[in-house]
Design a protein around this motif. Sequence first.
Motif, PDB file in Angstrom:
ATOM      1  N   THR A  75      30.697  16.903  30.990  1.00  0.00           N
ATOM      2  CA  THR A  75      31.487  17.816  32.004  1.00  0.00           C
ATOM      3  C   THR A  75      33.093  17.778  31.586  1.00  0.00           C
ATOM      4  OG1 THR A  75      29.877  17.423  33.785  1.00  0.00           O
ATOM      5  CG2 THR A  75      32.223  18.209  34.366  1.00  0.00           C
ATOM      6  N   ARG A  76      33.669  16.611  31.608  1.00  0.00           N
ATOM      7  CA  ARG A  76      34.907  16.458  31.407  1.00  0.00           C
ATOM      8  C   ARG A  76      35.549  17.329  30.088  1.00  0.00           C
ATOM      9  NH1 ARG A  76      37.570  11.943  34.430  1.00  0.00           N
ATOM     10  NH2 ARG A  76      35.918  11.040  35.790  1.00  0.00           N
ATOM     11  N   PRO A  77      35.084  17.197  28.901  1.00  0.00           N
ATOM     12  CA  PRO A  77      35.443  17.743  27.565  1.00  0.00           C
ATOM     13  C   PRO A  77      35.089  19.339  27.672  1.00  0.00           C
ATOM     14  CG  PRO A  77      33.792  16.279  27.129  1.00  0.00           C
ATOM     15  CD  PRO A  77      34.044  16.109  28.551  1.00  0.00           C
ATOM     16  N   LEU A  78      33.859  19.442  28.126  1.00  0.00           N
ATOM     17  CA  LEU A  78      33.581  21.068  28.432  1.00  0.00           C
ATOM     18  C   LEU A  78      34.335  21.631  29.298  1.00  0.00           C
ATOM     19  CD1 LEU A  78      29.684  20.803  27.746  1.00  0.00           C
ATOM     20  CD2 LEU A  78      31.262  21.410  26.068  1.00  0.00           C
ATOM     21  N   ALA A  79      34.722  21.111  30.388  1.00  0.00           N
ATOM     22  CA  ALA A  79      35.851  21.725  31.361  1.00  0.00           C
ATOM     23  C   ALA A  79      37.072  22.172  30.746  1.00  0.00           C
ATOM     24  CB  ALA A  79      36.021  20.948  32.776  1.00  0.00           C
ATOM     25  N   VAL A  80      37.466  21.278  29.881  1.00  0.00           N
ATOM     26  CA  VAL A  80      38.843  21.663  29.220  1.00  0.00           C
ATOM     27  C   VAL A  80      38.641  22.480  28.003  1.00  0.00           C
ATOM     28  CG1 VAL A  80      40.483  20.648  27.714  1.00  0.00           C
ATOM     29  CG2 VAL A  80      39.889  19.367  29.424  1.00  0.00           C
ATOM     30  N   ILE A  81      37.456  22.532  27.457  1.00  0.00           N
ATOM     31  CA  ILE A  81      37.235  23.463  26.474  1.00  0.00           C
ATOM     32  C   ILE A  81      37.085  24.993  26.987  1.00  0.00           C
ATOM     33  CG2 ILE A  81      35.522  24.638  24.942  1.00  0.00           C
ATOM     34  CD1 ILE A  81      35.148  21.433  24.020  1.00  0.00           C
ATOM     35  N   MET A  82      36.360  24.977  28.295  1.00  0.00           N
ATOM     36  CA  MET A  82      36.133  26.121  28.946  1.00  0.00           C
ATOM     37  C   MET A  82      37.369  26.737  29.746  1.00  0.00           C
ATOM     38  SD  MET A  82      33.903  28.584  30.084  1.00  0.00           S
ATOM     39  CE  MET A  82      32.111  27.891  30.564  1.00  0.00           C
ATOM     40  N   ALA A  83      38.196  25.815  30.007  1.00  0.00           N
ATOM     41  CA  ALA A  83      39.642  26.238  30.596  1.00  0.00           C
ATOM     42  C   ALA A  83      40.509  26.791  29.431  1.00  0.00           C
ATOM     43  CB  ALA A  83      40.470  25.195  30.979  1.00  0.00           C
ATOM     44  N   VAL A  84      40.520  26.508  28.165  1.00  0.00           N
ATOM     45  CA  VAL A  84      41.079  27.051  27.044  1.00  0.00           C
ATOM     46  C   VAL A  84      40.275  28.539  27.001  1.00  0.00           C
ATOM     47  CG1 VAL A  84      41.466  26.948  24.510  1.00  0.00           C
ATOM     48  CG2 VAL A  84      41.846  24.831  26.093  1.00  0.00           C
ATOM     49  N   TYR A  85      39.151  28.586  26.777  1.00  0.00           N
ATOM     50  CA  TYR A  85      38.628  29.639  26.558  1.00  0.00           C
ATOM     51  C   TYR A  85      38.861  30.850  27.524  1.00  0.00           C
ATOM     52  CZ  TYR A  85      34.650  33.260  26.906  1.00  0.00           C
ATOM     53  OH  TYR A  85      33.655  34.287  26.902  1.00  0.00           O
ATOM     54  N   VAL A  86      38.868  30.511  28.950  1.00  0.00           N
ATOM     55  CA  VAL A  86      39.120  31.396  29.969  1.00  0.00           C
ATOM     56  C   VAL A  86      40.572  31.836  29.791  1.00  0.00           C
ATOM     57  CG1 VAL A  86      39.532  31.468  32.454  1.00  0.00           C
ATOM     58  CG2 VAL A  86      37.579  30.421  31.407  1.00  0.00           C
ATOM     59  N   LEU A  87      41.455  30.877  29.507  1.00  0.00           N
ATOM     60  CA  LEU A  87      42.956  31.299  29.339  1.00  0.00           C
ATOM     61  C   LEU A  87      42.984  32.469  28.160  1.00  0.00           C
ATOM     62  CD1 LEU A  87      46.017  31.109  30.087  1.00  0.00           C
ATOM     63  CD2 LEU A  87      46.005  29.196  28.320  1.00  0.00           C
ATOM     64  N   ALA A  88      42.370  32.067  27.088  1.00  0.00           N
ATOM     65  CA  ALA A  88      42.191  33.015  25.768  1.00  0.00           C
ATOM     66  C   ALA A  88      41.784  34.366  26.178  1.00  0.00           C
ATOM     67  CB  ALA A  88      41.539  32.426  24.807  1.00  0.00           C
ATOM     68  N   THR A  89      40.716  34.408  26.883  1.00  0.00           N
ATOM     69  CA  THR A  89      39.866  35.556  27.170  1.00  0.00           C
ATOM     70  C   THR A  89      40.631  36.483  28.274  1.00  0.00           C
ATOM     71  OG1 THR A  89      38.386  34.609  28.846  1.00  0.00           O
ATOM     72  CG2 THR A  89      37.668  34.865  26.590  1.00  0.00           C
ATOM     73  N   SER A  90      41.562  35.597  29.183  1.00  0.00           N
ATOM     74  CA  SER A  90      42.283  36.350  30.091  1.00  0.00           C
ATOM     75  C   SER A  90      43.466  37.171  29.452  1.00  0.00           C
ATOM     76  CB  SER A  90      43.115  35.531  30.943  1.00  0.00           C
ATOM     77  OG  SER A  90      42.276  34.665  31.566  1.00  0.00           O
ATOM     78  N   PHE A  91      44.165  36.752  28.217  1.00  0.00           N
ATOM     79  CA  PHE A  91      45.074  37.511  27.766  1.00  0.00           C
ATOM     80  C   PHE A  91      44.259  38.722  26.909  1.00  0.00           C
ATOM     81  CE2 PHE A  91      47.582  33.962  28.491  1.00  0.00           C
ATOM     82  CZ  PHE A  91      48.793  34.517  28.906  1.00  0.00           C
ATOM     83  N   ILE A  92      43.007  38.412  26.463  1.00  0.00           N
ATOM     84  CA  ILE A  92      42.383  39.569  25.522  1.00  0.00           C
ATOM     85  C   ILE A  92      41.876  40.673  26.615  1.00  0.00           C
ATOM     86  CG2 ILE A  92      40.441  40.285  24.268  1.00  0.00           C
ATOM     87  CD1 ILE A  92      40.856  37.161  22.983  1.00  0.00           C
ATOM     88  N   GLY A  93      41.197  40.257  27.591  1.00  0.00           N
ATOM     89  CA  GLY A  93      40.487  41.156  28.499  1.00  0.00           C
ATOM     90  C   GLY A  93      41.229  41.698  29.682  1.00  0.00           C
ATOM     91  N   HIS A  94      42.395  41.165  30.084  1.00  0.00           N
ATOM     92  CA  HIS A  94      43.062  41.518  31.271  1.00  0.00           C
ATOM     93  C   HIS A  94      44.569  41.761  30.988  1.00  0.00           C
ATOM     94  CE1 HIS A  94      39.175  41.008  33.500  1.00  0.00           C
ATOM     95  NE2 HIS A  94      39.175  39.926  33.112  1.00  0.00           N
ATOM     96  N   PRO A  95      44.873  42.420  29.989  1.00  0.00           N
ATOM     97  CA  PRO A  95      46.435  42.600  29.722  1.00  0.00           C
ATOM     98  C   PRO A  95      47.051  43.669  30.668  1.00  0.00           C
ATOM     99  CG  PRO A  95      45.104  43.758  28.015  1.00  0.00           C
ATOM    100  CD  PRO A  95      44.012  43.347  29.044  1.00  0.00           C
ATOM    101  N   TYR A  96      46.984  43.205  31.819  1.00  0.00           N
ATOM    102  CA  TYR A  96      47.581  44.115  32.773  1.00  0.00           C
ATOM    103  C   TYR A  96      49.251  44.433  32.566  1.00  0.00           C
ATOM    104  CZ  TYR A  96      50.244  40.211  34.804  1.00  0.00           C
ATOM    105  OH  TYR A  96      51.077  39.120  35.026  1.00  0.00           O
ATOM    106  N   TRP A  97      50.098  43.788  31.890  1.00  0.00           N
ATOM    107  CA  TRP A  97      51.181  44.133  31.361  1.00  0.00           C
ATOM    108  C   TRP A  97      51.342  45.477  30.669  1.00  0.00           C
ATOM    109  CZ3 TRP A  97      48.674  39.606  30.835  1.00  0.00           C
ATOM    110  CH2 TRP A  97      48.241  39.448  29.552  1.00  0.00           C
ATOM    111  N   HIS A  98      50.339  45.801  30.213  1.00  0.00           N
ATOM    112  CA  HIS A  98      50.245  47.118  29.213  1.00  0.00           C
ATOM    113  C   HIS A  98      49.704  48.307  30.046  1.00  0.00           C
ATOM    114  CE1 HIS A  98      51.325  44.936  25.785  1.00  0.00           C
ATOM    115  NE2 HIS A  98      50.391  44.076  25.567  1.00  0.00           N
ATOM    116  N   MET A  99      49.552  48.008  31.372  1.00  0.00           N
ATOM    117  CA  MET A  99      48.671  48.944  32.057  1.00  0.00           C
ATOM    118  C   MET A  99      49.724  49.725  33.251  1.00  0.00           C
ATOM    119  SD  MET A  99      44.934  47.323  32.304  1.00  0.00           S
ATOM    120  CE  MET A  99      44.212  46.838  30.979  1.00  0.00           C
ATOM    121  N   THR A 100      49.165  50.727  33.797  1.00  0.00           N
ATOM    122  CA  THR A 100      49.569  51.202  35.093  1.00  0.00           C
ATOM    123  C   THR A 100      48.831  51.514  35.952  1.00  0.00           C
ATOM    124  OG1 THR A 100      49.588  53.517  34.013  1.00  0.00           O
ATOM    125  CG2 THR A 100      51.581  52.221  33.758  1.00  0.00           C
ATOM    126  N   GLY A 101      49.297  51.876  37.359  1.00  0.00           N
ATOM    127  CA  GLY A 101      48.165  52.359  38.467  1.00  0.00           C
ATOM    128  C   GLY A 101      47.367  51.423  38.720  1.00  0.00           C
TER     129      GLY A 101
END
Length: 137
Positions: A75-101
């Motif tokens: 659990t502990r190491p996988l939670a850290v790895i998952m946190a890094v994954y979620v951060l990376a995919t947040s920047f890839i999948g939800h780049p709101y700073w390039h969007m409008t409306g």
Amino acid sequence: MRYFSLDNQKDGIILVARIALMVLFIIFGWQKLMAFSYTAGYMASLGVPVPAVATAVAVAMEFGVGLLIALGFYTRPLAVIMAVYVLATSFIGHPYWHMTGMDQYANMINFYKNISIIGGLLLLAITGPGRYSLDRR
């Protein structure tokens, strides 16, 4: 002053929290697996390099690692790895700073939802899986 203590229920609450935190990943990881080519096409539309590999990583992380964390395995190491994954995919999948409306608003919500999930994952990495887990710590 101790005004509210859940010490007697700690392990049960950690179990519920672990499962609740991972249900999103397990469900959507399974959907990505079942619609692998569609997901790879979506990844390609985002400009992700090697979309089939990116899809395989997404399935492994969301479904595989999500299931392992829910079960309380490494659990502990996988939670850290998952946190890094979620951060990376947040920047890839939800780049709101390039969007409008409304697209910007919806993606901003999802981006910051992911930041909140990262907070939960980091707490899980610190607290550990609790007694009701395959790790049993």
